[in-house]
Design a protein around this motif. Structure first.
Motif, PDB file in Angstrom:
ATOM      1  N   THR A  21       0.828  -1.208   0.000  1.00 32.28           N
ATOM      2  CA  THR A  21       0.000   0.000   0.000  1.00 32.28           C
ATOM      3  C   THR A  21       0.859   1.253   0.000  1.00 32.28           C
ATOM      4  O   THR A  21       0.602   2.209  -0.743  1.00 32.28           O
ATOM      5  N   ARG A  22       1.897   1.266   0.819  1.00 30.14           N
ATOM      6  CA  ARG A  22       2.783   2.423   0.890  1.00 30.14           C
ATOM      7  C   ARG A  22       3.504   2.654  -0.436  1.00 30.14           C
ATOM      8  O   ARG A  22       3.667   3.795  -0.875  1.00 30.14           O
ATOM      9  N   GLU A  27       1.112   4.302  -2.842  1.00 29.17           N
ATOM     10  CA  GLU A  27       0.897   5.711  -2.505  1.00 29.17           C
ATOM     11  C   GLU A  27       2.099   6.561  -2.911  1.00 29.17           C
ATOM     12  O   GLU A  27       1.943   7.670  -3.432  1.00 29.17           O
ATOM     13  N   LYS A  52       2.061   7.247  -6.636  1.00 30.43           N
ATOM     14  CA  LYS A  52       1.118   8.306  -7.004  1.00 30.43           C
ATOM     15  C   LYS A  52       1.677   9.691  -6.702  1.00 30.43           C
ATOM     16  O   LYS A  52       1.411  10.650  -7.422  1.00 30.43           O
ATOM     17  N   GLN A  53       2.443   9.783  -5.636  1.00 27.76           N
ATOM     18  CA  GLN A  53       2.982  11.074  -5.191  1.00 27.76           C
ATOM     19  C   GLN A  53       4.311  11.413  -5.846  1.00 27.76           C
ATOM     20  O   GLN A  53       4.898  12.462  -5.565  1.00 27.76           O
TER      21      GLN A  53
END
Length: 384
Positions: free
Chosen positions: A187-188, A191, A194-195
């Motif tokens: 999950t990290r 994320e 995406k960033q």
């Protein structure tokens, strides 16, 4: 119609009521601005004050009352302060902190999650410029291990006294905490992608992965549960070939947290070892005053999870309006994010609160401000 989300607010001891008051003001601002289906109830227990009046830290049916809520927001437990009052009502840590363990066990909050990321404005304790890239998540097994409270004292108070303290580890709890660590690593990584801040970790066979899980044990000395963790870690890792793996003994992990904390991503540890590692990680990411903490039950939606800042009750500054509520506000943001699984509006409010606290930290890091002043500044950002 959206179902109302209910929060049990337990301010507790020391600076707890002060920082929780600012968190509640922020919740009020968010509820008004975002039209949230959110309500909360304040409980005067567990606390020293309740124990002084009733002879117990919380009522017998405390867990039954709290079970009716979706989350628990806890301020702090322990010495109520102020320390210059020699006559203050003071309980031993084993008594004052017992309700915390009762809630964790009673609601099977088997994950303690503590992120450690050095945000702009947070104090950087390490001189190495690479410390700016600290971004780890320490996941502590929260239901058993060293904190099961099995044991006792024989011939208490005599020269022949014997104290026993048992550690209990099960394959079920071991498997679920390790698998949770791998899921969070994925999950990290998503994320970060995406960033636009992807990271790279090397595997033992020379491949490059975007995430990593480091298992921490003391298997060279505590071989039985250490081998259990190691074998479970090896088996479960086969399901996550995209995640790099690593193992450290706890003493070496403490050293490397200071030497090269930027090399860690997700860290999984036992209850006691994770407790120690998370406090060290908190300092590396700016100090206890900015570090959030969560006690989660990811598998049973009918059980409340509990959210508390990493810091304690700080009796040396209790009642003076000096406590920094930043850790409490970051913790509240994580609570809203967790509750937002059922209500996207609450998740959006959680992000808004995190962004507002982070912006306040970046803008005012060098200023000495009081508890209420910081809370007001964050509320103004939320309302604008």
């Amino acid at each position: 119609m959206t179902q109302t989300t209910r929060i049990a607010v337990t301010p507790g001891d020391g600076i707890g009521p002060e920082v929780v008051a600012e968190a509640v003001r922020c919740l009020e601002t968010l509820r008004t601005k975002h039209g949230l289906a959110l309500e909360w109830t304040r409980f005067p227990w567990p606390s020293h004050a309740w124990h002084e009046e009733h002879g117990e830290s919380m009522p017998d049916d405390a867990l039954a009352q709290l079970k009716q809520y979706d989350a628990i927001l806890l301020g702090a437990l322990g010495d109520p302060g102020p320390m210059d009052d020699p006559d203050r009502y003071l309980l031993s840590d084993s008594v004052s902190l017992a309700p915390l363990l009762d809630m964790r066990k009673g609601f099977d909050q088997w994950v303690c999650e503590r992120p450690a990321r050095l945000l702009p404005g947070a104090r950087q304790y390490l001189a190495d410029d690479r410390a700016k890239d600290i971004d780890m998540l320490v996941i502590r097994e929260n239901s058993e291990g060293e904190y099961v409270s099995q044991g006792g004292r024989l011939r208490k108070g005599t020269p022949d006294e014997v104290a026993t303290q048992m550690e209990v580890f099960t394959r079920k709890a071991t498997d679920r905490i390790i698998r949770y660590g791998f899921e969070q690593a994925r999950t990290r990584a998503a994320e970060r992608e995406k960033q636009g801040r992807a990271r790279s970790f090397r595997t033992l066979d020379g491949r490059s992965c975007e995430s990593q899980v480091c298992l921490v044990t003391k298997r060279n000395a505590l071989r039985h549960w250490g081998d259990l963790y190691t074998e479970a870690f090896e088996a479960i890792s086969q399901d996550y070939p995209d995640v790099a793996t690593h193992h450290e003994l706890v003493d070496a992990a403490c050293m490397k947290f200071v030497q090269s904390p930027w090399a860690f991503d997700v860290v999984v540890a036992s209850n006691l070892q994770g407790d120690i590692l998370t406090d060290l990680a908190a300092v590396l990411s700016g100090g206890m005053g900015v570090a959030p903490s969560c006690n989660l039950n990811p598998t049973d939606p009918d059980m409340p999870s509990m959210f508390e800042p990493t810091h304690g009750s700080a009796p040396d500054i209790a009642g003076q309006g000096l406590a920094d509520p930043t850790a409490m506000l970051f913790t509240t943001a994580r609570m809203l994010d967790w509750l937002g699984r059922k209500d996207p509006a609450i998740a959006a409010a959680g992000k808004a609160l995190f962004d507002a606290v982070a912006a306040d930290l970046a803008e005012n890091s060098r200023q000495q401000r009081g508890t209420h002043e910081i809370g007001q500044a964050v509320c103004r950002r939320l309302a604008s």
